[in-house]
Design an enzyme around this catalytic site. Structure first.
Site, mmCIF file in Angstrom:
data_model
loop_
_atom_site.group_PDB
_atom_site.id
_atom_site.type_symbol
_atom_site.label_atom_id
_atom_site.label_comp_id
_atom_site.label_asym_id
_atom_site.label_seq_id
_atom_site.Cartn_x
_atom_site.Cartn_y
_atom_site.Cartn_z
ATOM 1 N N HIS A 55 31.073 2.457 0.361
ATOM 2 C CA HIS A 55 30.612 3.695 1.008
ATOM 3 C C HIS A 55 31.712 4.765 1.119
ATOM 4 O O HIS A 55 31.469 5.937 0.876
ATOM 5 C CB HIS A 55 30.040 3.351 2.390
ATOM 6 C CG HIS A 55 28.990 4.300 2.870
ATOM 7 N ND1 HIS A 55 27.915 3.908 3.631
ATOM 8 C CD2 HIS A 55 28.854 5.633 2.724
ATOM 9 C CE1 HIS A 55 27.164 4.961 3.922
ATOM 10 N NE2 HIS A 55 27.714 6.020 3.381
ATOM 11 N N ASP A 72 17.705 5.709 -1.579
ATOM 12 C CA ASP A 72 19.138 5.553 -1.266
ATOM 13 C C ASP A 72 19.313 5.255 0.217
ATOM 14 O O ASP A 72 19.108 6.121 1.067
ATOM 15 C CB ASP A 72 19.889 6.841 -1.608
ATOM 16 C CG ASP A 72 21.386 6.694 -1.337
ATOM 17 O OD1 ASP A 72 22.096 6.227 -2.242
ATOM 18 O OD2 ASP A 72 21.832 7.021 -0.214
ATOM 19 N N TYR A 113 23.100 3.071 7.790
ATOM 20 C CA TYR A 113 21.925 3.843 8.241
ATOM 21 C C TYR A 113 21.006 3.022 9.154
ATOM 22 O O TYR A 113 20.099 3.572 9.770
ATOM 23 C CB TYR A 113 21.107 4.366 7.045
ATOM 24 C CG TYR A 113 21.869 5.185 6.023
ATOM 25 C CD1 TYR A 113 23.152 5.652 6.286
ATOM 26 C CD2 TYR A 113 21.320 5.484 4.791
ATOM 27 C CE1 TYR A 113 23.863 6.387 5.330
ATOM 28 C CE2 TYR A 113 22.023 6.224 3.838
ATOM 29 C CZ TYR A 113 23.300 6.657 4.121
ATOM 30 O OH TYR A 113 23.992 7.377 3.170
HETATM 31 N N1 NAP Z 1 27.537 8.315 0.555
HETATM 32 C C1 NAP Z 1 27.657 9.039 1.630
HETATM 33 O O1 NAP Z 1 28.701 9.053 2.288
HETATM 34 C C2 NAP Z 1 26.514 9.881 2.079
HETATM 35 C C3 NAP Z 1 26.706 10.829 3.078
HETATM 36 C C4 NAP Z 1 25.617 11.608 3.455
HETATM 37 C C5 NAP Z 1 24.378 11.421 2.837
HETATM 38 N N2 NAP Z 1 24.227 10.468 1.887
HETATM 39 C C6 NAP Z 1 22.914 10.240 1.221
HETATM 40 O O2 NAP Z 1 22.436 11.488 0.704
HETATM 41 C C7 NAP Z 1 21.140 11.747 1.248
HETATM 42 C C8 NAP Z 1 20.915 13.240 1.375
HETATM 43 O O3 NAP Z 1 21.880 13.862 2.178
HETATM 44 P P1 NAP Z 1 21.632 14.392 3.680
HETATM 45 O O4 NAP Z 1 20.563 13.597 4.308
HETATM 46 O O5 NAP Z 1 22.944 14.423 4.350
HETATM 47 O O6 NAP Z 1 21.215 15.902 3.502
HETATM 48 P P2 NAP Z 1 20.274 16.815 2.581
HETATM 49 O O7 NAP Z 1 19.391 15.977 1.727
HETATM 50 O O8 NAP Z 1 21.150 17.826 1.936
HETATM 51 O O9 NAP Z 1 19.415 17.587 3.650
HETATM 52 C C9 NAP Z 1 18.496 16.957 4.496
HETATM 53 C C10 NAP Z 1 17.973 17.983 5.491
HETATM 54 O O10 NAP Z 1 17.262 19.016 4.797
HETATM 55 C C11 NAP Z 1 15.919 19.063 5.245
HETATM 56 N N3 NAP Z 1 15.083 19.291 4.039
HETATM 57 C C12 NAP Z 1 14.847 18.412 3.046
HETATM 58 N N4 NAP Z 1 14.084 18.991 2.095
HETATM 59 C C13 NAP Z 1 13.840 20.245 2.490
HETATM 60 C C14 NAP Z 1 13.102 21.315 1.932
HETATM 61 N N5 NAP Z 1 12.478 21.196 0.759
HETATM 62 N N6 NAP Z 1 13.053 22.492 2.629
HETATM 63 C C15 NAP Z 1 13.695 22.629 3.810
HETATM 64 N N7 NAP Z 1 14.408 21.642 4.379
HETATM 65 C C16 NAP Z 1 14.488 20.454 3.725
HETATM 66 C C17 NAP Z 1 15.635 17.749 5.915
HETATM 67 O O11 NAP Z 1 14.707 17.904 6.966
HETATM 68 P P3 NAP Z 1 13.474 16.890 7.298
HETATM 69 O O12 NAP Z 1 13.936 15.507 7.043
HETATM 70 O O13 NAP Z 1 13.235 17.176 8.743
HETATM 71 O O14 NAP Z 1 12.324 17.309 6.423
HETATM 72 C C18 NAP Z 1 17.002 17.397 6.484
HETATM 73 O O15 NAP Z 1 17.219 18.070 7.693
HETATM 74 C C19 NAP Z 1 21.194 10.988 2.582
HETATM 75 O O16 NAP Z 1 19.927 10.844 3.173
HETATM 76 C C20 NAP Z 1 21.857 9.714 2.166
HETATM 77 O O17 NAP Z 1 20.940 8.868 1.504
HETATM 78 C C21 NAP Z 1 25.278 9.699 1.489
#
Ligand code: NAP
Length: 275
Positions: free
Chosen positions: A111, A48, A53
């Site tokens: 988005h 994704d 990004y």
């Molecule tokens: N459509 C939208 O508006 C929108 C908005 C936000 C996000 N998104 C999408 O959703 C995806 C996920 O959301 P997000 O990146 O905001 O947050 P998330 O996936 O909830 O959390 C990511 C964070 O958690 C850490 N992490 C991941 N797995 C872990 C584990 N098993 N144990 C401990 N810590 C862990 C990561 O650290 P490290 O990377 O340092 O390991 C990072 O700091 C995004 O990457 C993006 O593709 C979409």
């Protein structure tokens, strides 16, 4: 739903893996290439990204270098707010495809619901879909009223709504609405960006299965039939987040997790954003 390759079937028959790798805030170049490569080696087939990004090139490079046949992959990207409008979206899509180095994407999303623009934007997505350049189209950050507004006029129903979704924001009404209209719900920030990983209920439930709080949350997503895209650049975590297909939460545990809801967001409210 018994393996990393398990898929949901969208309303148009396209299959989409329940688990994907999110790459928000992952730097273009080595960082994103390594994260995507690691995920694909482990067995992830769904990535994704978004124009916003600024890492579509790296995602595309890692995908190409993997040698995995294109038809086995599911790549999502999104049109950013400043590009919304009919012609500008068509142009933004071309730019995304070029950066990704792909002939088509699997899912193209609006988005955010930019007021006065998202319907024109969605019309462009319908054109892209009809031209066969996105296998599925959808929206992101749409509340029920945004969906109602869009559904009243669109020709092709959105297949997916990607929203903030985790145990502090369980979005029950939105989820029910999406189900009723054949729209697959997808969770962004499933781990609440790491803020939920010390939560005692999740630790307690995880202990029973030898799983971490992150794994408990992601399993809860799957059992709720919500596509989930945890982001990590850490190889052990990318692996950990995919190791969720060998246990099953009980109905009571699902309810305990549901009860953590506080309607609390880590990101902006789609009714009130200024970007
Ligand atoms: N459509 C939208 O508006 C929108 C908005 C936000 C996000 N998104 C999408 O959703 C995806 C996920 O959301 P997000 O990146 O905001 O947050 P998330 O996936 O909830 O959390 C990511 C964070 O958690 C850490 N992490 C991941 N797995 C872990 C584990 N098993 N144990 C401990 N810590 C862990 C990561 O650290 P490290 O990377 O340092 O390991 C990072 O700091 C995004 O990457 C993006 O593709 C979409």
């Amino acid at each position: 739903m018994d393996s990393i390759k398990a898929c949901t079937t969208l309303s148009n028959g396209v299959t989409m893996p329940w688990l994907g790798l999110g790459v928000y805030k992952v730097q273009n170049g080595e960082e994103v290439i390594n994260a995507v490569r690691t995920a694909l080696e482990i067995g992830y087939r769904h990535i994704d990204t978004a124009a916003f990004y600024e890492n579509e090139e790296g995602v595309g490079q890692a995908v190409r270098e993997s040698g995995i046949p294109r038809e086995q992959l599911f790549i999502t990207t999104k049109v950013w707010n400043s590009d919304q409008g009919y012609e500008t979206t068509l142009k933004a899509f071309e730019t995304s495809l070029k950066k990704l180095g792909l002939e088509y994407v699997d899912l193209y999303l609006v988005h955010w619901p930019v007021k006065g623009k998202y319907k024109e934007t969605y019309k462009a997505l319908e054109k892209i879909y009809k031209d066969g350049r996105a296998r599925a189209i959808g929206v992101s950050n749409f509340h029920i009223h945004h969906l109602e507004d869009l559904l009243a006029e669109c020709e092709i129903k959105p297949m997916v709504n990607q929203v903030e979704y985790h145990p502090r924001l369980t979005q029950k009404e939105l989820h029910a609405f999406c189900k009723q209209h054949g729209i697959q719900l997808e969770a962004w920030s499933p781990l609440m960006r790491g803020a939920l990983l010390e939560e005692p209920t999740l630790i307690d439930i995880g202990r029973k299965y030898g799983k971490t709080p992150a794994q408990v949350i992601l399993r809860w997503d799957l059992q709720n039939e919500v596509v989930t895209i945890p982001k990590s650049i850490t190889p052990e975590r990318i692996k950990e987040n995919a190791d969720i297909f060998d246990f099953e939460l009980t109905a009571e545990e699902m309810e305990r997790i549901d009860s953590l809801n506080l309607n609390k967001r880590s990101g902006a409210d789609p009714d009130n954003f200024n970007f």
